[in-house]
Design a protein around this motif. Structure first.
Motif, mmCIF file in Angstrom:
data_model
loop_
_atom_site.group_PDB
_atom_site.id
_atom_site.type_symbol
_atom_site.label_atom_id
_atom_site.label_comp_id
_atom_site.label_asym_id
_atom_site.label_seq_id
_atom_site.Cartn_x
_atom_site.Cartn_y
_atom_site.Cartn_z
ATOM 1 N N ILE A 226 6.138 -1.573 7.900
ATOM 2 C CA ILE A 226 5.301 -0.501 8.164
ATOM 3 C C ILE A 226 6.259 0.938 8.462
ATOM 4 O O ILE A 226 6.498 1.325 9.332
ATOM 5 N N ALA A 227 6.265 1.563 7.044
ATOM 6 C CA ALA A 227 7.244 2.886 7.107
ATOM 7 C C ALA A 227 6.349 3.946 6.614
ATOM 8 O O ALA A 227 5.426 3.911 6.140
ATOM 9 N N ASN A 228 7.073 5.076 6.839
ATOM 10 C CA ASN A 228 6.372 6.318 6.360
ATOM 11 C C ASN A 228 7.822 7.122 5.947
ATOM 12 O O ASN A 228 8.391 7.762 6.963
ATOM 13 N N TYR A 229 7.771 7.276 4.650
ATOM 14 C CA TYR A 229 8.833 8.397 4.264
ATOM 15 C C TYR A 229 8.038 9.510 3.519
ATOM 16 O O TYR A 229 8.538 9.859 2.427
ATOM 17 N N TRP A 230 6.905 9.962 3.993
ATOM 18 C CA TRP A 230 6.232 10.803 3.410
ATOM 19 C C TRP A 230 7.025 12.063 3.269
ATOM 20 O O TRP A 230 7.796 12.793 4.247
ATOM 21 N N ASN B 120 4.673 5.833 2.708
ATOM 22 C CA ASN B 120 4.571 7.027 1.943
ATOM 23 C C ASN B 120 2.924 7.597 2.289
ATOM 24 O O ASN B 120 2.134 7.531 1.228
ATOM 25 N N SER B 121 2.663 7.645 3.586
ATOM 26 C CA SER B 121 1.501 8.196 3.853
ATOM 27 C C SER B 121 1.150 9.610 4.413
ATOM 28 O O SER B 121 2.125 9.917 5.256
ATOM 29 N N GLY B 122 0.032 10.274 3.984
ATOM 30 C CA GLY B 122 0.256 11.716 4.530
ATOM 31 C C GLY B 122 -0.104 11.757 6.121
ATOM 32 O O GLY B 122 0.383 12.856 6.710
ATOM 33 N N GLN B 123 -0.860 10.612 6.641
ATOM 34 C CA GLN B 123 -0.903 10.739 8.171
ATOM 35 C C GLN B 123 0.031 9.432 8.626
ATOM 36 O O GLN B 123 1.020 9.584 8.535
ATOM 37 N N SER B 124 -0.697 8.415 8.973
ATOM 38 C CA SER B 124 0.001 7.192 9.313
ATOM 39 C C SER B 124 -0.209 5.956 8.472
ATOM 40 O O SER B 124 -1.281 6.044 7.513
ATOM 41 N N ASN C 266 5.712 15.007 0.865
ATOM 42 C CA ASN C 266 4.865 15.876 0.235
ATOM 43 C C ASN C 266 4.540 17.025 1.232
ATOM 44 O O ASN C 266 4.383 18.345 0.838
ATOM 45 N N SER C 267 4.512 17.010 2.460
ATOM 46 C CA SER C 267 4.086 17.945 3.526
ATOM 47 C C SER C 267 4.199 17.487 4.744
ATOM 48 O O SER C 267 4.696 16.341 5.027
ATOM 49 N N PHE C 268 4.096 18.374 5.843
ATOM 50 C CA PHE C 268 4.076 18.088 7.221
ATOM 51 C C PHE C 268 3.014 16.954 7.436
ATOM 52 O O PHE C 268 1.992 17.101 7.148
ATOM 53 N N ARG C 269 3.426 15.985 8.193
ATOM 54 C CA ARG C 269 2.307 14.900 8.987
ATOM 55 C C ARG C 269 2.466 15.032 10.436
ATOM 56 O O ARG C 269 3.258 15.195 10.907
ATOM 57 N N GLN C 270 1.148 14.683 10.809
ATOM 58 C CA GLN C 270 1.144 14.963 12.309
ATOM 59 C C GLN C 270 1.217 13.509 13.114
ATOM 60 O O GLN C 270 1.730 13.816 14.263
ATOM 61 N N PHE C 271 1.128 12.420 12.346
ATOM 62 C CA PHE C 271 1.296 11.268 12.993
ATOM 63 C C PHE C 271 2.296 10.445 12.537
ATOM 64 O O PHE C 271 2.836 10.616 11.729
ATOM 65 N N PRO C 272 2.804 9.196 13.444
ATOM 66 C CA PRO C 272 3.868 8.529 13.027
ATOM 67 C C PRO C 272 3.420 7.361 12.085
ATOM 68 O O PRO C 272 2.183 7.306 11.670
ATOM 69 N N ILE D 37 0.989 -1.309 -0.090
ATOM 70 C CA ILE D 37 -0.217 0.037 0.049
ATOM 71 C C ILE D 37 1.030 1.278 -0.078
ATOM 72 O O ILE D 37 1.683 1.353 1.030
ATOM 73 N N TYR D 38 0.690 1.962 -0.830
ATOM 74 C CA TYR D 38 1.759 3.104 -1.189
ATOM 75 C C TYR D 38 1.078 4.497 -1.370
ATOM 76 O O TYR D 38 -0.252 4.409 -2.059
ATOM 77 N N ASN D 39 1.453 5.764 -1.272
ATOM 78 C CA ASN D 39 0.895 6.962 -1.681
ATOM 79 C C ASN D 39 -0.444 7.226 -1.210
ATOM 80 O O ASN D 39 -0.950 7.629 -2.065
ATOM 81 N N SER D 40 -0.719 7.146 0.017
ATOM 82 C CA SER D 40 -1.774 7.367 0.365
ATOM 83 C C SER D 40 -1.890 8.833 1.044
ATOM 84 O O SER D 40 -1.142 9.068 1.994
ATOM 85 N N SER D 41 -2.730 9.661 0.761
ATOM 86 C CA SER D 41 -2.678 11.082 1.101
ATOM 87 C C SER D 41 -3.067 11.068 2.735
ATOM 88 O O SER D 41 -2.596 12.073 3.194
ATOM 89 N N ASN D 42 -3.788 10.075 3.304
ATOM 90 C CA ASN D 42 -4.100 10.186 4.777
ATOM 91 C C ASN D 42 -3.519 9.005 5.313
ATOM 92 O O ASN D 42 -2.595 9.183 5.878
ATOM 93 N N PHE D 43 -4.247 7.781 5.112
ATOM 94 C CA PHE D 43 -3.879 6.662 5.915
ATOM 95 C C PHE D 43 -3.616 5.307 4.862
ATOM 96 O O PHE D 43 -4.239 5.271 3.911
ATOM 97 N N GLY D 44 -2.607 4.680 5.136
ATOM 98 C CA GLY D 44 -2.478 3.399 4.329
ATOM 99 C C GLY D 44 -3.536 2.469 4.794
ATOM 100 O O GLY D 44 -4.234 1.980 3.735
ATOM 101 N N ILE D 45 -3.490 2.148 6.046
ATOM 102 C CA ILE D 45 -4.732 1.117 6.510
ATOM 103 C C ILE D 45 -5.141 1.947 7.920
ATOM 104 O O ILE D 45 -4.618 2.438 8.822
ATOM 105 N N LEU D 46 -6.557 2.423 7.765
ATOM 106 C CA LEU D 46 -7.079 2.784 9.048
ATOM 107 C C LEU D 46 -8.030 1.931 9.547
ATOM 108 O O LEU D 46 -9.221 1.564 8.709
ATOM 109 N N GLY D 47 -7.870 1.224 10.696
ATOM 110 C CA GLY D 47 -8.844 0.410 11.508
ATOM 111 C C GLY D 47 -9.644 1.138 12.444
ATOM 112 O O GLY D 47 -8.847 1.947 13.123
#
Length: 521
Positions: free
Chosen positions: A362-366, A341-345, A368-374, A317-327
């Motif tokens: 479970i990585a995040n090298y976003w 590469n997720s805009g949030q988590s 594109n902008s500031f992200r609030q969450f890990p 799962i790549y390049n999600s502007s918010n979450f890759g998986i949101l449960g």
């Protein structure tokens, strides 16, 4: 006297300007135009979906002002291409002028109906030319477009009001009309094959009691604000398979946007989500790539299912502007899953639930902008305008995983306590590589007691994972990775006997953590 001087100066100035003025004279073009490219590739489009606008620049390198007698499409008015020449739309133009040492723009678009073309077997290479002048001075630029046929799924639109069909969903035992544009799939649409790609407008909803089966090699494309919604009592079964050629990914199922041009290949947020609605059951995703969504997968409800509401394996799962998986108060099992590469988590388990992830990256090298969450967020609550709702996190186990990214920390455990109604907040990280450092002692509660073996066991912190290329979502690890041989062999069984590329995982020495066994770059 002053009036005389003013008149004299004015006359002299006008005379000077007049003597310098030279009437513009345009000579006919002599076939010496130059172009920014000799072929304009309009990339791949689906039938009846408009292309992007492409640009051709035409140069007059000579010292003369010239006039091009004709600019036209070779197929004439029957051409599927549209031109805009120096601000004027059309398919044929006369006496187009370009100043000396100057240039002009030609803009090209197309919308092609594959049914109007010869027998194509689902694919057709459509070509034309832009012709400049004729005879001995003739020059041309080729136009090339690959057109693909597709299965289109879209809601109805009222011809009188223009109102688009919306979904009625079972919410809390009641049928509720929503403002979600879309429609329920028909029985002949319950299987997506690999024969033709699917293009979805709005949300394609799986009806109660039905199963949407997506076969190996299927390609599913979504328009903006579109997705798949699996309703109460329904299921999604994605049956992708491994392909030896990871560049072609022939047998994998791919979910992405409907813009096929290379410029859109990695643009986040092009479509909505795969929404596992509350009440949906037995959702299984194997060997899928989900890219460029708002939320890759949104899973709601069923936290206490014996079999997880969602089981996802061997998927990316790549390049999600918010979450890759949101449960959201749900149950998910993941094995050999890669998220980046997720805009949030990249993964967020919220409002409690039950989560078990083994050999996942479970990585995040976003960037594109500031992200609030890990990269990984767990919490047990949600806030509504009326109240704060708290629920049990009955279990959250991460075994032989990599949790990393370009921020710090990449793990947050956000527990809200209710002394009048205690809830569970159960989790454990085992044999994981985690990015977490806290030099300012901001995280002091017991959830971050990394010496507590009931919560953390045999983890490695802040060692370089040595990913191949995070910017391009290549998260294979190298031989210098901190994840090499830190896994526990007890978690190597079933799906995890092989990594996501079907490489065998050793049990002696220990396996690597994450979705990939390491290689030499």
């Amino acid at each position: 006297m002053k009036h005389f001087i003013y008149a004299f100066v004015t006359f002299a100035l006008l005379a000077t300007l007049s003597s310098c003025r030279k009437d513009l004279e345009f000579s006919p073009s002599t076939g010496n135009l130059e172009f920014s490219k000799d072929t304009v590739y309009l990339d791949t489009v689906f039938t009846n979906i408009g292309s992007s606008t492409y640009t051709l620049k035409v140069y007059n390198r000579s010292s003369d002002d010239i006039s091009i007698p004709t600019i036209r499409l070779a197929r004439g008015e029957d051409s599927e291409y549209r031109l805009n020449v120096d601000g004027m739309p059309g398919k044929s133009f006369q006496n187009v002028e370009i100043l000396a040492k100057d240039s002009m723009f030609v803009f090209i678009e197309t919308t092609i109906d594959i049914d109007n073309l010869p027998n194509t077997n689902g694919e057709f290479l459509y070509t034309d030319k832009i012709e400049f002048d004729s005879g001995a001075n003739s020059q041309d630029v080729d136009l090339v477009t690959l057109v693909k046929d597709a299965v289109f799924i879209y809601p109805d639109r009222d011809n009188t009001t223009g109102i688009i069909e919306t979904l009625t969903l079972n919410i809390g035992g009641e049928q509720v009309e929503t403002d979600i544009q879309g429609r329920y799939l028909m029985p002949d649409e319950f299987t997506f094959t690999n024969e033709r790609p699917y293009v979805i407008y709005g949300y394609a909803a799986v009806p109660n009691g039905e199963i949407l089966t997506v076969e190996a090699g299927a390609r599913v494309h979504f328009h903006a604000n579109s997705g798949i919604l699996v309703s109460e009592g329904a299921s999604l079964q994605v049956n992708g398979d491994y392909s030896d050629d990871q560049e072609l990914l022939e047998n994998e199922v791919i979910f992405e946007g409907d813009r096929l041009e290379p410029a859109f290949s990695d643009v986040p947020g092009q479509w909505g989500t795969i929404w596992l609605f509350e009440g949906s059951v037995n959702n299984i995703i194997n060997y899928a790539t989900i890219k460029n969504a708002g939320v890759g997968i949104l899973s709601d409800g069923e936290p206490d299912e014996t079999n997880a509401k969602l089981t996802i394996t061997n998927s990316q799962i790549y390049n999600s502007s918010n979450f890759g998986i949101l449960g959201r108060n749900t149950s998910i099992t993941g094995e050999n899953v890669v998220i980046n590469n997720s805009g949030q988590s990249s993964f967020a388990g919220t409002l409690g639930g039950k989560y078990n992830f083994t050999h996942c990256t479970i990585a995040n090298y976003w960037r594109n902008s500031f992200r609030q969450f890990p990269a990984l967020l767990l919490n047990n609550f949600t806030e509504t305008p009326e109240a704060t709702i708290i629920a049990d996190l009955t279990e959250a186990n991460f075994n032989n995983c990599i949790i990393y990214g370009n921020d710090n920390p990449e793990l947050i455990l956000d527990e809200l306590n209710d002394n009048s109604n205690p809830v569970l907040f159960e989790f454990k990280f085992t044999n994981c590589l985690i990015r977490f450092s806290d030099p300012n002692n901001n995280f002091t509660d017991d959830n971050y007691d990394f010496d507590n073996t009931a919560l953390y066991e045999a983890n490695i912190f802040n060692e370089d994972p040595d990913f191949m290329d995070t910017e391009n979502n290549k998260l294979i690890i190298g031989e210098n990775s901190g994840a090499v041989e830190i896994g526990n062999p007890i978690f190597v069984n079933g799906t995890t006997q092989f990594d996501i590329l079907r490489e065998p995982r050793p049990t002696s020495p220990n396996p690597d953590s994450g979705a990939y066994q390491h290689i030499m770059f």
